[in-house]
Design a protein around this motif. Structure first.
Motif, PDB file in Angstrom:
ATOM      1  N   VAL A  51       0.856  -1.191   0.000  1.00  0.00           N
ATOM      2  CA  VAL A  51       0.000   0.000   0.000  1.00  0.00           C
ATOM      3  C   VAL A  51       0.890   1.237   0.000  1.00  0.00           C
ATOM      4  CG1 VAL A  51      -1.742   1.324   1.251  1.00  0.00           C
ATOM      5  CG2 VAL A  51      -1.875  -1.169   1.191  1.00  0.00           C
ATOM      6  N   GLU A  54      -3.204   5.769   0.605  1.00  0.00           N
ATOM      7  CA  GLU A  54      -4.631   5.480   0.771  1.00  0.00           C
ATOM      8  C   GLU A  54      -5.352   6.778   1.098  1.00  0.00           C
ATOM      9  OE1 GLU A  54      -5.468   2.471   3.629  1.00  0.00           O
ATOM     10  OE2 GLU A  54      -7.649   2.670   3.456  1.00  0.00           O
ATOM     11  N   ASP A  58      -9.735   5.712  -2.600  1.00  0.00           N
ATOM     12  CA  ASP A  58      -8.858   4.849  -3.401  1.00  0.00           C
ATOM     13  C   ASP A  58      -7.637   4.379  -2.610  1.00  0.00           C
ATOM     14  OD1 ASP A  58     -10.262   5.247  -6.003  1.00  0.00           O
ATOM     15  OD2 ASP A  58      -9.601   7.311  -5.712  1.00  0.00           O
ATOM     16  N   ILE A  59      -7.026   3.330  -3.124  1.00  0.00           N
ATOM     17  CA  ILE A  59      -5.755   2.859  -2.586  1.00  0.00           C
ATOM     18  C   ILE A  59      -4.795   2.688  -3.768  1.00  0.00           C
ATOM     19  CG2 ILE A  59      -4.534   1.038  -1.344  1.00  0.00           C
ATOM     20  CD1 ILE A  59      -7.163   0.316  -0.004  1.00  0.00           C
ATOM     21  N   ARG A  60      -3.596   3.280  -3.637  1.00  0.00           N
ATOM     22  CA  ARG A  60      -2.565   3.075  -4.653  1.00  0.00           C
ATOM     23  C   ARG A  60      -1.621   1.983  -4.171  1.00  0.00           C
ATOM     24  NH1 ARG A  60       1.598   7.575  -5.601  1.00  0.00           N
ATOM     25  NH2 ARG A  60      -0.273   8.821  -5.289  1.00  0.00           N
ATOM     26  N   TYR A  61      -1.472   0.972  -4.999  1.00  0.00           N
ATOM     27  CA  TYR A  61      -0.640  -0.165  -4.645  1.00  0.00           C
ATOM     28  C   TYR A  61       0.628  -0.209  -5.494  1.00  0.00           C
ATOM     29  CZ  TYR A  61      -4.602  -2.407  -2.210  1.00  0.00           C
ATOM     30  OH  TYR A  61      -5.635  -2.708  -1.358  1.00  0.00           O
ATOM     31  N   LYS A 132     -11.920   1.785  -3.515  1.00  0.00           N
ATOM     32  CA  LYS A 132     -12.422   1.054  -2.351  1.00  0.00           C
ATOM     33  C   LYS A 132     -13.800   0.453  -2.613  1.00  0.00           C
ATOM     34  CE  LYS A 132      -9.784   3.406   1.229  1.00  0.00           C
ATOM     35  NZ  LYS A 132      -9.815   4.323   2.379  1.00  0.00           N
TER      36      LYS A 132
ATOM     37  N   ALA B  33      -4.459   9.069  -3.625  1.00  0.00           N
ATOM     38  CA  ALA B  33      -4.091   7.739  -4.103  1.00  0.00           C
ATOM     39  C   ALA B  33      -4.116   7.688  -5.632  1.00  0.00           C
ATOM     40  CB  ALA B  33      -5.034   6.690  -3.518  1.00  0.00           C
TER      41      ALA B  33
END
Lengths: 135, 144
Positions: A51, A54, A58-61, A132, B33
């Motif tokens: 991760v 966050e 949204d979450i940026r991976y 999400k 994000a």
């Protein structure tokens, strides 16, 4: 564009399989005998999603992916070159719907003398965003 | 409820969103994000009330708030390399926009801004780029 780990790997497989030097690309690994039947073949081993950022929606991976390359003999040189060109092309990330793809490294080519198959491994780092709402 | 800080944030974002050239995305927070590149993020660092500055015979004006604002330019994700040319072009566009719009209306005025750094990595957004610091004063005028 929202993604999941699965959709990123599937998109990458689709993109790689469209290359002239690749016959089979899959997000899953084939057993050695099936891989040899499917050459030129690219299988994938995905690492754990990291991760990066966050926020509320949204979450940026970040995700390490090992590309396992198997083909016959010297054909692996062309395969490596074409896959690297594909990864270096900035349009690849756009087409895959991810933020960026970085080529991290490559292992030397291993040649199996008795049956003429060659293999190598290319490591890439993919940054993508998951909404999400998609969980 | 609108505060001097929140009003400043919306005014700066609105100013920098208007027809940006070169094109970039604008976000009203640093932690994003789904961050596009290139982009800028704006966030209020501090909002400090300050005492009466001056008074005139026919009235007085009061600098009610000094609002320190951070503007970050993002041209790469962490692990990459800052696209320096893109950063410079966007910084130039921002500086031009700020200079041409020092009066932000409604008693808000840009007092000072400067480029803090290039080629910095920003933890909140896991990205690389440049940063400007902007000081806005919220001025209230009292006419006696």
């Amino acid at each position: 564009m929202s993604n999941t780990k699965k959709t990123v790997l599937e998109s990458l497989a689709t993109g790689l399989q469209a290359l002239d030097s690749v016959k089979t690309a899959t997000r899953n690994l084939l057993t050695p005998n099936k891989a040899r039947d499917a050459v030129p073949y690219v299988g994938m081993i995905a690492g754990t999603e990291e991760v990066l950022v966050e926020d509320a929606t949204d979450i940026r991976y970040g995700l390490d992916v090992d590309l396992l390359l198997v083909t016959k003999g010297d054909d692996i040189e062309e395969m490596i070159a074409e896959i690297k060109d594909y990864l270096y092309d900035t349009s690849a990330a756009v087409n895959l719907g991810v933020k960026t793809i970085r080529l991290i490294g490559q292992q030397p080519v291993t040649l199996i003398e008795q049956d003429g198959f060659a293999s190598s491994r290319i490591v890439v780092y993919i940054v993508y965003v998951a909404s999400k709402g998609d969980f | 409820m609108a505060t001097p800080a929140s009003v400043t944030l919306s005014k700066v974002v609105a100013l920098l969103t208007t027809a940006p050239s070169p094109a970039y995305s604008v976000y009203a927070r640093h932690a994003v994000a789904d961050l596009d590149l290139p982009s800028i993020t704006v966030e209020i660092d501090s909002d400090t009330p300050i005492e009466t500055d001056k008074a005139f015979y026919d009235g007085s004006f009061v600098h009610n708030h000094a609002i320190l604002t951070s503007i970050r330019i993002h041209t790469s994700y962490s692990g990459g390399v800052e696209k320096f040319g893109d950063s410079v072009a966007i910084v130039d566009a921002i500086v031009t926009a700020l200079n041409e719009n020092l009066d932000l209306a409604d008693g808000y005025r840009t007092i000072d801004f400067n480029v803090q750094t290039f080629n910095s990595e920003f933890a909140e957004s896991k990205s690389i780029g440049a940063e400007l610091k902007l000081t806005v004063h919220k001025v209230e005028v009292y006419n006696n």
